[in-house]
Motif scaffolding. Structure first.
Motif, PDB file in Angstrom:
ATOM      1  N   THR A  17      -1.511  -3.407  -6.473  1.00 35.08           N
ATOM      2  CA  THR A  17      -0.616  -4.484  -6.896  1.00 35.08           C
ATOM      3  C   THR A  17       0.839  -4.054  -6.805  1.00 35.08           C
ATOM      4  OG1 THR A  17      -2.309  -5.337  -8.395  1.00 35.08           O
ATOM      5  CG2 THR A  17      -0.047  -6.026  -8.794  1.00 35.08           C
ATOM      6  N   GLU A  18       1.170  -2.926  -7.412  1.00 35.00           N
ATOM      7  CA  GLU A  18       2.565  -2.500  -7.523  1.00 35.00           C
ATOM      8  C   GLU A  18       3.133  -1.908  -6.239  1.00 35.00           C
ATOM      9  OE1 GLU A  18       2.823   0.113 -10.915  1.00 35.00           O
ATOM     10  OE2 GLU A  18       2.056  -1.438 -12.269  1.00 35.00           O
ATOM     11  N   GLU A  19       2.357  -1.123  -5.531  1.00 37.15           N
ATOM     12  CA  GLU A  19       2.893  -0.428  -4.356  1.00 37.15           C
ATOM     13  C   GLU A  19       2.622  -1.156  -3.052  1.00 37.15           C
ATOM     14  OE1 GLU A  19       4.887   1.773  -5.275  1.00 37.15           O
ATOM     15  OE2 GLU A  19       4.107   2.104  -7.278  1.00 37.15           O
ATOM     16  N   LEU A  20       1.475  -1.829  -2.959  1.00 34.66           N
ATOM     17  CA  LEU A  20       1.126  -2.504  -1.707  1.00 34.66           C
ATOM     18  C   LEU A  20       1.323  -4.011  -1.762  1.00 34.66           C
ATOM     19  CD1 LEU A  20      -2.082  -0.478  -0.742  1.00 34.66           C
ATOM     20  CD2 LEU A  20       0.283  -0.134   0.032  1.00 34.66           C
ATOM     21  N   GLY A  21       1.521  -4.554  -2.959  1.00 35.32           N
ATOM     22  CA  GLY A  21       1.812  -5.985  -3.076  1.00 35.32           C
ATOM     23  C   GLY A  21       0.606  -6.898  -2.946  1.00 35.32           C
ATOM     24  N   LEU A  25      -1.860   9.400  -8.595  1.00 36.71           N
ATOM     25  CA  LEU A  25      -0.570   9.207  -7.935  1.00 36.71           C
ATOM     26  C   LEU A  25      -0.681   8.506  -6.587  1.00 36.71           C
ATOM     27  CD1 LEU A  25       1.004  12.707  -8.693  1.00 36.71           C
ATOM     28  CD2 LEU A  25       1.119  10.608 -10.051  1.00 36.71           C
ATOM     29  N   GLY A  26      -1.873   8.461  -6.013  1.00 37.10           N
ATOM     30  CA  GLY A  26      -2.029   7.800  -4.729  1.00 37.10           C
ATOM     31  C   GLY A  26      -3.449   7.900  -4.219  1.00 37.10           C
ATOM     32  N   TYR A  27      -3.686   7.255  -3.086  1.00 36.24           N
ATOM     33  CA  TYR A  27      -5.016   7.311  -2.479  1.00 36.24           C
ATOM     34  C   TYR A  27      -4.938   6.974  -1.002  1.00 36.24           C
ATOM     35  CZ  TYR A  27      -5.727   2.215  -2.141  1.00 36.24           C
ATOM     36  OH  TYR A  27      -5.633   0.886  -1.805  1.00 36.24           O
ATOM     37  N   VAL A  28      -6.019   7.320  -0.312  1.00 36.55           N
ATOM     38  CA  VAL A  28      -6.190   6.942   1.079  1.00 36.55           C
ATOM     39  C   VAL A  28      -7.597   6.363   1.229  1.00 36.55           C
ATOM     40  CG1 VAL A  28      -7.004   9.227   1.847  1.00 36.55           C
ATOM     41  CG2 VAL A  28      -5.904   7.680   3.495  1.00 36.55           C
ATOM     42  N   HIS A  29      -7.709   5.338   2.064  1.00 36.06           N
ATOM     43  CA  HIS A  29      -8.990   4.691   2.353  1.00 36.06           C
ATOM     44  C   HIS A  29      -9.054   4.470   3.854  1.00 36.06           C
ATOM     45  CE1 HIS A  29     -11.586   0.778   2.052  1.00 36.06           C
ATOM     46  NE2 HIS A  29     -12.291   1.812   2.492  1.00 36.06           N
ATOM     47  N   ALA A  30     -10.135   4.927   4.457  1.00 34.49           N
ATOM     48  CA  ALA A  30     -10.327   4.734   5.895  1.00 34.49           C
ATOM     49  C   ALA A  30     -11.779   4.354   6.161  1.00 34.49           C
ATOM     50  CB  ALA A  30      -9.975   6.003   6.663  1.00 34.49           C
ATOM     51  N   PHE A  65       7.603   7.953   8.475  1.00 34.26           N
ATOM     52  CA  PHE A  65       6.682   8.900   7.854  1.00 34.26           C
ATOM     53  C   PHE A  65       5.511   9.197   8.783  1.00 34.26           C
ATOM     54  CE2 PHE A  65       2.704   9.174   5.340  1.00 34.26           C
ATOM     55  CZ  PHE A  65       2.896  10.414   4.748  1.00 34.26           C
ATOM     56  N   TYR A  66       4.894   8.155   9.327  1.00 35.01           N
ATOM     57  CA  TYR A  66       3.739   8.349  10.212  1.00 35.01           C
ATOM     58  C   TYR A  66       4.133   9.127  11.467  1.00 35.01           C
ATOM     59  CZ  TYR A  66       1.469   4.919   7.196  1.00 35.01           C
ATOM     60  OH  TYR A  66       0.957   4.250   6.121  1.00 35.01           O
ATOM     61  N   LYS A 104       2.366   6.193  -5.482  1.00 33.53           N
ATOM     62  CA  LYS A 104       3.279   5.566  -6.432  1.00 33.53           C
ATOM     63  C   LYS A 104       4.720   5.838  -6.012  1.00 33.53           C
ATOM     64  CE  LYS A 104       2.784   6.053 -10.769  1.00 33.53           C
ATOM     65  NZ  LYS A 104       2.567   6.620 -12.124  1.00 33.53           N
ATOM     66  N   LYS A 105       5.538   4.811  -6.089  1.00 36.78           N
ATOM     67  CA  LYS A 105       6.933   4.929  -5.657  1.00 36.78           C
ATOM     68  C   LYS A 105       7.649   6.114  -6.312  1.00 36.78           C
ATOM     69  CE  LYS A 105      10.535   1.954  -4.314  1.00 36.78           C
ATOM     70  NZ  LYS A 105      10.313   0.714  -3.641  1.00 36.78           N
ATOM     71  N   SER A 106       7.400   6.336  -7.592  1.00 31.79           N
ATOM     72  CA  SER A 106       8.070   7.424  -8.312  1.00 31.79           C
ATOM     73  C   SER A 106       7.612   8.808  -7.855  1.00 31.79           C
ATOM     74  CB  SER A 106       7.840   7.276  -9.816  1.00 31.79           C
ATOM     75  OG  SER A 106       6.456   7.330 -10.112  1.00 31.79           O
ATOM     76  N   ASN A 107       6.540   8.867  -7.068  1.00 32.57           N
ATOM     77  CA  ASN A 107       6.024  10.151  -6.602  1.00 32.57           C
ATOM     78  C   ASN A 107       6.080  10.306  -5.082  1.00 32.57           C
ATOM     79  OD1 ASN A 107       4.241   9.423  -9.256  1.00 32.57           O
ATOM     80  ND2 ASN A 107       4.799  11.585  -9.130  1.00 32.57           N
ATOM     81  N   GLN A 108       6.765   9.391  -4.421  1.00 32.78           N
ATOM     82  CA  GLN A 108       6.920   9.516  -2.976  1.00 32.78           C
ATOM     83  C   GLN A 108       7.899  10.638  -2.659  1.00 32.78           C
ATOM     84  OE1 GLN A 108       7.798   5.561  -1.487  1.00 32.78           O
ATOM     85  NE2 GLN A 108       5.787   4.816  -2.060  1.00 32.78           N
ATOM     86  N   HIS A 109       7.853  11.132  -1.434  1.00 34.11           N
ATOM     87  CA  HIS A 109       8.703  12.229  -0.950  1.00 34.11           C
ATOM     88  C   HIS A 109       8.381  13.554  -1.637  1.00 34.11           C
ATOM     89  CE1 HIS A 109      10.906   9.132   1.155  1.00 34.11           C
ATOM     90  NE2 HIS A 109      11.054   8.495   0.003  1.00 34.11           N
ATOM     91  N   GLN A 110       7.131  13.712  -2.067  1.00 33.84           N
ATOM     92  CA  GLN A 110       6.682  14.962  -2.682  1.00 33.84           C
ATOM     93  C   GLN A 110       5.545  15.602  -1.887  1.00 33.84           C
ATOM     94  OE1 GLN A 110       5.670  14.145  -6.800  1.00 33.84           O
ATOM     95  NE2 GLN A 110       7.675  13.259  -7.234  1.00 33.84           N
ATOM     96  N   GLY A 111       5.225  15.042  -0.722  1.00 39.42           N
ATOM     97  CA  GLY A 111       4.170  15.598   0.115  1.00 39.42           C
ATOM     98  C   GLY A 111       2.784  15.052  -0.163  1.00 39.42           C
ATOM     99  N   ILE A 112       2.669  14.107  -1.085  1.00 39.76           N
ATOM    100  CA  ILE A 112       1.360  13.568  -1.455  1.00 39.76           C
ATOM    101  C   ILE A 112       0.746  12.777  -0.303  1.00 39.76           C
ATOM    102  CG2 ILE A 112       0.165  11.961  -3.006  1.00 39.76           C
ATOM    103  CD1 ILE A 112       2.262  12.845  -5.160  1.00 39.76           C
ATOM    104  N   GLY A 113       1.528  11.916   0.325  1.00 37.51           N
ATOM    105  CA  GLY A 113       1.022  11.134   1.456  1.00 37.51           C
ATOM    106  C   GLY A 113       0.569  12.044   2.592  1.00 37.51           C
ATOM    107  N   ALA A 114       1.340  13.076   2.861  1.00 36.46           N
ATOM    108  CA  ALA A 114       0.976  14.024   3.921  1.00 36.46           C
ATOM    109  C   ALA A 114      -0.332  14.728   3.577  1.00 36.46           C
ATOM    110  CB  ALA A 114       2.102  15.039   4.127  1.00 36.46           C
TER     111      ALA A 114
END
Length: 144
Positions: A18-22, A58-63, A125-126, A83-93
């Motif tokens: 809801t909050e991050e992906l809308g 703080l986040g997740y991935v689904h494939a 980022f990608y 989560k926006k507050s935790n972006q740019h910390q290497g979590i997505g990578a």
């Protein structure tokens, strides 16, 4: 740390979606979908990033495993959210590396994803992670 997903994580998924992906989708329907996905581990891959400090999600991935007649089998990223507050910390990578390892474990050598045209930061980022931009698309949907 990245861990397996549990049904009890549905509230966190719902909040991030809801909050991050809308996405506006009920928590009851989210729970129903999560049950199906968790029972289909041969087709779906889910990884949840949880803080080592306080256990907060703080986040997740689904494939999904994506098979087509005109290309090799790949993993298709359905969602990657931090989560926006935790972006740019290497979590997505880290979540992408987790997904790549899951692919290699299944002898899959291609990861694909679609990203909305306006999500320029996500595109950067990608590309930073080694994804190649291959084409523009429009998404069509028909409710029946």
């Amino acid at each position: 740390m990245i861990r397996q997903v549990k049904l009890s994580d549905v509230k966190e998924f719902h909040r991030i979606n809801t909050e991050e992906l809308g996405y506006s989708y009920s928590i009851d329907k989210s729970l129903s979908q999560l049950k199906k996905i968790l029972n289909d581990e041969k087709h779906h891959i889910l990884g949840l990033y949880q803080s080592d400090l306080d256990g907060q999600v703080l986040g997740y991935v689904h494939a999904e495993i994506y098979e087509e007649i005109y290309a090799d089998t790949s993993l298709n990223v359905l969602a990657l959210a931090v989560k926006k507050s935790n972006q740019h910390q290497g979590i997505g990578a880290e979540l992408i590396v987790f997904l790549e390892n899951q692919a290699l474990h299944r002898d899959i050598h291609l990861v694909r994803l679609n990203s909305g045209m306006s999500r320029i930061n996500a595109h950067n980022f990608y590309q930073h992670l080694g994804f190649d931009y291959v084409k523009d698309q429009k998404k069509f949907i028909k409710e029946i």
